[in-house]
Design a protein around this motif. Sequence first.
Motif, PDB file in Angstrom:
ATOM      1  N   ALA A   1       1.602  -1.011   0.346  1.00 52.12           N
ATOM      2  CA  ALA A   1       0.295  -0.192   0.092  1.00 52.12           C
ATOM      3  C   ALA A   1       0.666   1.566   0.254  1.00 52.12           C
ATOM      4  CB  ALA A   1      -0.688  -0.123   1.343  1.00 52.12           C
ATOM      5  N   ARG A   2       2.618   1.590   0.876  1.00 52.43           N
ATOM      6  CA  ARG A   2       2.619   2.889   1.015  1.00 52.43           C
ATOM      7  C   ARG A   2       3.826   2.220  -0.962  1.00 52.43           C
ATOM      8  NH1 ARG A   2       3.400   1.968   6.566  1.00 52.43           N
ATOM      9  NH2 ARG A   2       0.896   2.418   7.449  1.00 52.43           N
ATOM     10  N   ALA A   3       4.293   1.439  -1.121  1.00 46.81           N
ATOM     11  CA  ALA A   3       5.152   1.604  -2.628  1.00 46.81           C
ATOM     12  C   ALA A   3       3.866   2.341  -3.446  1.00 46.81           C
ATOM     13  CB  ALA A   3       4.937   0.128  -3.037  1.00 46.81           C
ATOM     14  N   ILE A   4       2.897   1.618  -3.759  1.00 43.48           N
ATOM     15  CA  ILE A   4       2.032   2.307  -4.326  1.00 43.48           C
ATOM     16  C   ILE A   4       1.127   3.395  -4.117  1.00 43.48           C
ATOM     17  CG2 ILE A   4      -0.604   2.075  -5.258  1.00 43.48           C
ATOM     18  CD1 ILE A   4      -0.173  -0.954  -5.020  1.00 43.48           C
ATOM     19  N   GLN A   5       1.037   4.009  -3.383  1.00 40.46           N
ATOM     20  CA  GLN A   5       0.857   5.521  -2.999  1.00 40.46           C
ATOM     21  C   GLN A   5       1.942   6.324  -3.057  1.00 40.46           C
ATOM     22  OE1 GLN A   5       0.748   6.393   1.431  1.00 40.46           O
ATOM     23  NE2 GLN A   5      -0.138   8.434   1.126  1.00 40.46           N
ATOM     24  N   ASP A   6       3.505   5.550  -3.356  1.00 38.98           N
ATOM     25  CA  ASP A   6       4.089   6.969  -3.104  1.00 38.98           C
ATOM     26  C   ASP A   6       4.750   6.789  -4.499  1.00 38.98           C
ATOM     27  OD1 ASP A   6       5.188   6.740  -0.524  1.00 38.98           O
ATOM     28  OD2 ASP A   6       6.828   4.678  -0.286  1.00 38.98           O
ATOM     29  N   HIS A   7       4.311   5.452  -5.644  1.00 35.95           N
ATOM     30  CA  HIS A   7       4.639   6.546  -6.858  1.00 35.95           C
ATOM     31  C   HIS A   7       3.711   7.101  -7.246  1.00 35.95           C
ATOM     32  CE1 HIS A   7       7.691   3.293  -8.192  1.00 35.95           C
ATOM     33  NE2 HIS A   7       6.900   1.750  -7.176  1.00 35.95           N
ATOM     34  N   VAL A   8       1.946   7.010  -6.740  1.00 33.55           N
ATOM     35  CA  VAL A   8       1.364   7.815  -7.276  1.00 33.55           C
ATOM     36  C   VAL A   8       1.390   9.308  -6.545  1.00 33.55           C
ATOM     37  CG1 VAL A   8      -1.627   8.851  -6.719  1.00 33.55           C
ATOM     38  CG2 VAL A   8      -0.884   6.294  -6.774  1.00 33.55           C
ATOM     39  N   ARG A   9       1.599   9.724  -5.464  1.00 37.56           N
ATOM     40  CA  ARG A   9       2.902  10.698  -4.912  1.00 37.56           C
ATOM     41  C   ARG A   9       3.660  11.361  -5.930  1.00 37.56           C
ATOM     42  NH1 ARG A   9       4.686  10.227   0.060  1.00 37.56           N
ATOM     43  NH2 ARG A   9       2.486   9.470   0.843  1.00 37.56           N
ATOM     44  N   ASP A  10       4.762  10.831  -6.714  1.00 35.73           N
ATOM     45  CA  ASP A  10       5.328  11.076  -7.011  1.00 35.73           C
ATOM     46  C   ASP A  10       4.732  10.948  -8.632  1.00 35.73           C
ATOM     47  OD1 ASP A  10       7.231  10.474  -5.205  1.00 35.73           O
ATOM     48  OD2 ASP A  10       7.547   8.915  -5.868  1.00 35.73           O
ATOM     49  N   GLY A  11       3.928  11.457  -9.039  1.00 34.75           N
ATOM     50  CA  GLY A  11       3.540  11.693 -10.539  1.00 34.75           C
ATOM     51  C   GLY A  11       3.270   9.780 -11.118  1.00 34.75           C
ATOM     52  N   ASP A  12       3.436   8.692 -10.984  1.00 36.32           N
ATOM     53  CA  ASP A  12       4.212   7.990 -11.180  1.00 36.32           C
ATOM     54  C   ASP A  12       3.088   6.689 -11.879  1.00 36.32           C
ATOM     55  OD1 ASP A  12       5.061   5.618 -13.585  1.00 36.32           O
ATOM     56  OD2 ASP A  12       6.848   5.468 -11.583  1.00 36.32           O
ATOM     57  N   LEU A  13       1.948   6.885 -11.928  1.00 34.34           N
ATOM     58  CA  LEU A  13       1.147   6.300 -12.345  1.00 34.34           C
ATOM     59  C   LEU A  13       0.983   4.643 -12.892  1.00 34.34           C
ATOM     60  CD1 LEU A  13      -2.147   8.554 -12.995  1.00 34.34           C
ATOM     61  CD2 LEU A  13      -0.905   8.137 -10.759  1.00 34.34           C
ATOM     62  N   THR A  14       2.120   4.983 -13.720  1.00 30.92           N
ATOM     63  CA  THR A  14       1.881   3.171 -15.060  1.00 30.92           C
ATOM     64  C   THR A  14       2.315   2.047 -13.066  1.00 30.92           C
ATOM     65  OG1 THR A  14       2.302   4.840 -16.384  1.00 30.92           O
ATOM     66  CG2 THR A  14       3.262   2.504 -16.097  1.00 30.92           C
ATOM     67  N   ALA A  15       3.553   3.033 -13.168  1.00 32.07           N
ATOM     68  CA  ALA A  15       4.361   1.967 -12.077  1.00 32.07           C
ATOM     69  C   ALA A  15       3.385   1.876 -11.050  1.00 32.07           C
ATOM     70  CB  ALA A  15       5.751   2.993 -11.029  1.00 32.07           C
ATOM     71  N   ALA A  16       2.469   2.401  -9.979  1.00 31.72           N
ATOM     72  CA  ALA A  16       1.315   2.262  -9.046  1.00 31.72           C
ATOM     73  C   ALA A  16       0.968   1.175 -10.035  1.00 31.72           C
ATOM     74  CB  ALA A  16       0.643   3.440  -8.481  1.00 31.72           C
ATOM     75  N   ARG A  17      -0.077   1.628 -10.854  1.00 32.80           N
ATOM     76  CA  ARG A  17      -1.063   0.490 -11.774  1.00 32.80           C
ATOM     77  C   ARG A  17      -0.470  -0.817 -11.417  1.00 32.80           C
ATOM     78  NH1 ARG A  17      -2.256   4.551 -14.964  1.00 32.80           N
ATOM     79  NH2 ARG A  17      -3.858   6.240 -14.701  1.00 32.80           N
ATOM     80  N   ARG A  18       0.979  -1.264 -11.874  1.00 34.93           N
ATOM     81  CA  ARG A  18       1.771  -2.586 -11.801  1.00 34.93           C
ATOM     82  C   ARG A  18       1.906  -3.164 -10.615  1.00 34.93           C
ATOM     83  NH1 ARG A  18       6.554  -0.663 -15.470  1.00 34.93           N
ATOM     84  NH2 ARG A  18       6.145   1.397 -14.699  1.00 34.93           N
ATOM     85  N   LEU A  19       1.750  -2.146  -9.447  1.00 39.55           N
ATOM     86  CA  LEU A  19       1.867  -2.933  -8.489  1.00 39.55           C
ATOM     87  C   LEU A  19       0.084  -3.362  -7.955  1.00 39.55           C
ATOM     88  CD1 LEU A  19       4.424  -1.006  -6.844  1.00 39.55           C
ATOM     89  CD2 LEU A  19       4.372  -3.441  -7.882  1.00 39.55           C
ATOM     90  N   LEU A  20      -0.711  -3.013  -8.068  1.00 37.09           N
ATOM     91  CA  LEU A  20      -2.327  -2.646  -7.893  1.00 37.09           C
ATOM     92  C   LEU A  20      -2.529  -4.669  -7.839  1.00 37.09           C
ATOM     93  CD1 LEU A  20      -4.527  -0.496  -9.844  1.00 37.09           C
ATOM     94  CD2 LEU A  20      -3.863  -0.409  -7.157  1.00 37.09           C
ATOM     95  N   PRO A  21      -2.749  -4.703  -7.081  1.00 38.58           N
ATOM     96  CA  PRO A  21      -3.651  -6.545  -6.558  1.00 38.58           C
ATOM     97  C   PRO A  21      -4.744  -6.811  -8.052  1.00 38.58           C
ATOM     98  CG  PRO A  21      -3.893  -5.153  -4.727  1.00 38.58           C
ATOM     99  CD  PRO A  21      -3.016  -4.224  -5.716  1.00 38.58           C
ATOM    100  N   GLU A  22      -3.966  -7.921  -8.691  1.00 36.18           N
ATOM    101  CA  GLU A  22      -5.504  -8.190  -9.503  1.00 36.18           C
ATOM    102  C   GLU A  22      -7.003  -8.394  -8.971  1.00 36.18           C
ATOM    103  OE1 GLU A  22      -5.584 -11.514 -13.096  1.00 36.18           O
ATOM    104  OE2 GLU A  22      -3.394 -11.276 -12.328  1.00 36.18           O
ATOM    105  N   GLU A  23      -7.995  -8.113 -10.113  1.00 36.52           N
ATOM    106  CA  GLU A  23      -9.218  -8.351  -8.979  1.00 36.52           C
ATOM    107  C   GLU A  23      -9.494  -8.757  -9.945  1.00 36.52           C
ATOM    108  OE1 GLU A  23      -9.104  -5.090  -5.762  1.00 36.52           O
ATOM    109  OE2 GLU A  23     -10.087  -3.981  -7.575  1.00 36.52           O
TER     110      GLU A  23
END
Length: 152
Positions: free
Chosen positions: A115-137
């Motif tokens: 959760a913190r890693a995804i939030q860090d990517h979002v905060r840094d504006g790297d939504l592509t990296a954030a999306r790659r870490l999202l759990p598959e739903e």
Amino acid sequence: MTWIKPSFLWMMYRCGWGSKDGQETVLAIEISREGFAWALEHACLAHYEPGLHSDRATWKRQLKLSPARVQWDPERDLHLQALPHRSLQLGLTGEAARRYADEWTVPITDITPLARAIQDHVRDGDLTAARRLLPEEHSYPVPEGGLDHVRR
């Protein structure tokens, strides 16, 4: 009452990426498909819906007797802003809460670092990296009419 929130981003909205007071640890709790299906089958919609319920008094009786309740909340994006579609939230009490704790729970995983890693990517504006870490739903397969008693 305890709540099952199957959507990762809705949960991140609810707990503030694990930063809200008393919600600093984010756990992924997997439950059996049979348990989830039982809870859905025995659920009542968390609010009165004309047309679905014959009258408010009947709905209140159903809600009081039901071991599970469904509410539909807006799904969230990576910025935790509401999306135009909703995600199911499943509240458990009584027999359902007992079964959840004693029978349905499979593994429990601490996903706070994720959760913190995804939030860090979002905060840094790297939504592509954030999306790659999202759990598959995946969409939950429900037989035709299987959620008619809890639809909005």
